[in-house]
Design a protein around this motif. Sequence first.
Motif, PDB file in Angstrom:
ATOM      1  N   VAL B  95       0.835  -1.197   0.000  1.00  0.00           N
ATOM      2  CA  VAL B  95       0.000   0.000   0.000  1.00  0.00           C
ATOM      3  C   VAL B  95       0.873   1.251   0.000  1.00  0.00           C
ATOM      4  CG1 VAL B  95      -1.544   1.348   1.469  1.00  0.00           C
ATOM      5  CG2 VAL B  95      -2.025  -1.067   1.044  1.00  0.00           C
ATOM      6  N   TYR B  96       1.861   1.234   0.886  1.00  0.00           N
ATOM      7  CA  TYR B  96       2.751   2.391   0.989  1.00  0.00           C
ATOM      8  C   TYR B  96       3.438   2.679  -0.344  1.00  0.00           C
ATOM      9  CZ  TYR B  96       6.438   5.478   2.659  1.00  0.00           C
ATOM     10  OH  TYR B  96       7.262   6.562   2.834  1.00  0.00           O
ATOM     11  N   ASP B  97       4.025   1.643  -0.936  1.00  0.00           N
ATOM     12  CA  ASP B  97       4.768   1.847  -2.179  1.00  0.00           C
ATOM     13  C   ASP B  97       3.860   2.251  -3.334  1.00  0.00           C
ATOM     14  OD1 ASP B  97       7.233   1.383  -1.120  1.00  0.00           O
ATOM     15  OD2 ASP B  97       7.131  -0.789  -1.424  1.00  0.00           O
ATOM     16  N   ASN B  98       2.624   1.759  -3.317  1.00  0.00           N
ATOM     17  CA  ASN B  98       1.677   2.183  -4.341  1.00  0.00           C
ATOM     18  C   ASN B  98       1.444   3.681  -4.289  1.00  0.00           C
ATOM     19  OD1 ASN B  98       0.034   0.415  -6.259  1.00  0.00           O
ATOM     20  ND2 ASN B  98       0.298  -0.927  -4.497  1.00  0.00           N
ATOM     21  N   ILE B  99       1.253   4.196  -3.076  1.00  0.00           N
ATOM     22  CA  ILE B  99       0.961   5.620  -2.958  1.00  0.00           C
ATOM     23  C   ILE B  99       2.214   6.447  -3.223  1.00  0.00           C
ATOM     24  CG2 ILE B  99       0.083   7.410  -1.410  1.00  0.00           C
ATOM     25  CD1 ILE B  99      -1.551   5.263  -0.019  1.00  0.00           C
ATOM     26  N   ALA B 100       3.356   5.918  -2.789  1.00  0.00           N
ATOM     27  CA  ALA B 100       4.599   6.673  -2.974  1.00  0.00           C
ATOM     28  C   ALA B 100       5.080   6.645  -4.421  1.00  0.00           C
ATOM     29  CB  ALA B 100       5.684   6.103  -2.063  1.00  0.00           C
ATOM     30  N   PHE B 101       4.640   5.647  -5.169  1.00  0.00           N
ATOM     31  CA  PHE B 101       5.162   5.418  -6.525  1.00  0.00           C
ATOM     32  C   PHE B 101       5.166   6.663  -7.440  1.00  0.00           C
ATOM     33  CE2 PHE B 101       4.738   3.869 -10.930  1.00  0.00           C
ATOM     34  CZ  PHE B 101       5.899   3.124 -11.024  1.00  0.00           C
ATOM     35  N   PRO B 102       4.013   7.366  -7.585  1.00  0.00           N
ATOM     36  CA  PRO B 102       4.042   8.525  -8.476  1.00  0.00           C
ATOM     37  C   PRO B 102       5.025   9.598  -8.011  1.00  0.00           C
ATOM     38  CG  PRO B 102       1.785   7.988  -7.862  1.00  0.00           C
ATOM     39  CD  PRO B 102       2.680   7.149  -7.012  1.00  0.00           C
ATOM     40  N   ARG B 117       4.442  12.891   3.107  1.00  0.00           N
ATOM     41  CA  ARG B 117       3.233  13.067   2.300  1.00  0.00           C
ATOM     42  C   ARG B 117       2.426  11.790   2.191  1.00  0.00           C
ATOM     43  NH1 ARG B 117       4.625  17.069  -2.661  1.00  0.00           N
ATOM     44  NH2 ARG B 117       2.684  16.249  -3.446  1.00  0.00           N
ATOM     45  N   VAL B 118       3.125  10.671   2.100  1.00  0.00           N
ATOM     46  CA  VAL B 118       2.397   9.403   2.016  1.00  0.00           C
ATOM     47  C   VAL B 118       1.659   9.131   3.327  1.00  0.00           C
ATOM     48  CG1 VAL B 118       2.641   6.909   1.752  1.00  0.00           C
ATOM     49  CG2 VAL B 118       3.947   8.431   0.289  1.00  0.00           C
ATOM     50  N   GLU B 119       2.338   9.392   4.444  1.00  0.00           N
ATOM     51  CA  GLU B 119       1.692   9.175   5.740  1.00  0.00           C
ATOM     52  C   GLU B 119       0.449  10.046   5.884  1.00  0.00           C
ATOM     53  OE1 GLU B 119       2.298   6.976   8.148  1.00  0.00           O
ATOM     54  OE2 GLU B 119       3.817   6.078   6.861  1.00  0.00           O
ATOM     55  N   ILE B 153      -1.923  12.185  -4.729  1.00  0.00           N
ATOM     56  CA  ILE B 153      -0.671  12.477  -4.026  1.00  0.00           C
ATOM     57  C   ILE B 153       0.203  13.495  -4.771  1.00  0.00           C
ATOM     58  CG2 ILE B 153       0.708  10.580  -5.000  1.00  0.00           C
ATOM     59  CD1 ILE B 153       0.919  11.087  -1.362  1.00  0.00           C
ATOM     60  N   THR B 154       0.119  13.512  -6.090  1.00  0.00           N
ATOM     61  CA  THR B 154       0.954  14.451  -6.840  1.00  0.00           C
ATOM     62  C   THR B 154       0.278  15.806  -7.024  1.00  0.00           C
ATOM     63  OG1 THR B 154       0.084  13.482  -8.865  1.00  0.00           O
ATOM     64  CG2 THR B 154       2.225  12.699  -8.151  1.00  0.00           C
TER      65      THR B 154
END
Lengths: 257, 248
Positions: B95-102, B117-119, B153-154
Amino acid sequence: MIEKFLRATGSWAISILRRMGHMFLFLLRSIYYIFVPPFKFRLLLREIRFIGTKSMTVILLMGSFTGMVLALQIFYTLRKVGSEAMLGPAVAISLIRELGPVLSALTITGRAGSALAAEIGIMRISEQIDALTAMALSPIRYLIVPKMVAAVIVFPLLAAIYDVIGIFGGYFVGVKLLGLSAGTYFSQMKHFIVMEDITIGMYKALTFGVLVLWICCYKGFYTGYGAEGVSKATTEAVVMSSVLILVSDYVLGAFFI
Amino acid sequence: MIKIADLHRSFGGQTVLRGVSLSVADKELIAIIGESGGGKSVLLRHLIGLLKPDRGTVQVEGEDITTLTGRKLDRIREKFGVVFQGGALFDSFTVYDNIAFPLKEKTKLPKQEIHERVEEALEDVGLKGMESKYPAEISGGMKKRVALARALITEPKIVLFDEPTTGLDPIMLHAIHKLITDTHRKYGFTGVMISHDIPEIFHVADRIAFLYRGVIELVGTPREIRTSSDPVVRQFIRGSLRGPIEIV
Ligand SMILES: Nc1ncnc2c1ncn2[C@@H]1O[C@H](COP(=O)(O)OP(=O)(O)OP(=O)(O)O)[C@@H](O)[C@H]1O
Ligand SMILES: [Mg+2]
């Protein structure tokens, strides 16, 4: 009647040509992204682990038994003409030039190729590939290139391991079971094997690596819909890769090297 | 901001879009409602060039994206965030890496800031503590929320939502609607949102467009839609079985 036949043949030929063109463009695009940064080293390592490291056990198993069977068969043939001493070189040359690259490629196709096609196919139908595209990131760069490069590295290495373990399998049967002297088995090998045998084997492994990954990635990337589409893509990928391994093995052996 | 003109698209023999025209103003949040299988997702995919129309144009900030390819199209796509109907989470990532990916791939932000930002995004969608789970290990509604967090997120200029709240419980539905309107107020993105949540969507969207039989049957403010005398619209928003829309 004749017109109908010609028309059917023609449209069949055109559709085959178009599909081949499509596949070829896919390969060209993949090659393009291999050389254009940014490079994804972490993804590459992951793929090397998946295609290579995780295939080790089955390669070791297959390799040793191939060598053992080979030694057994060749030994009985050689004994008829009284030249058992040639067992070492015969086993080694068969493995290095033919069986090592071909059988290791077939093994990796069965273990990793099918999984890769399914993985990419599932990413397609669950819109993960679209998600990458929508983020303006190339799915080819992220999904295909790491797998292709990994194959170029892994296939020759696994073929080499297959050869070595096969030679020791032959040693086990020839020396320990059938009573040949250990010195004969290895020293004759040194006499008869030249560098060219090894490079031929490696070229083959390299070719198979590119071929298998190309087919499996392509089939997964353009899979049909649903679980059925993916299972069909996976089957087609494995069948086509296996056939092409054998065909290209012949073509390479007969016409190029 | 986005201008769809006379968009046609068919698959094989099946015509899905037969002349969709719709303009979305800058910073507007527009909702598209319509029958299941009516082509809403297909329409949305045209807005970001995942599908090419048979005929018609899609202009994003004045540029017709239906004729663009390669890097030029990618430049437009970078303005977008997309929530796909099925979530489209990368299933080999947590989940974390999915959101951080972009953020990792599209920006040069330092690791620490990405982490913060992910948190924050995880907290916004109520998924704190789920960082290390994989998509296969979370529920359908959670997937939706991760997809939403990943799309926002972006801080994109344009956000496309394909049913971001379908399958959520009523409380979570309101929480997500609130998150969308809050984010909308904060960053002022232009939003196109497909939704089946009638009547909740009336409180979220600036305007509603009703897609019916491959065209936009009606577009207007929630109030106009609710008080419309068009029998098709009336039947649809009431969900009644009798009326001009036939159920097969
Ligand atoms: N890639 C495709 N190939 C063939 N047909 C497709 C494709 N994508 C969509 N369709 C067809 O287009 C129609 C509209 O599909 P779409 O997914 O846009 O519906 P929808 O309005 O989003 O429905 P829902 O509300 O259930 O998500 C469907 O009948 C579907 O079969
Ligand atoms: Mg849909």
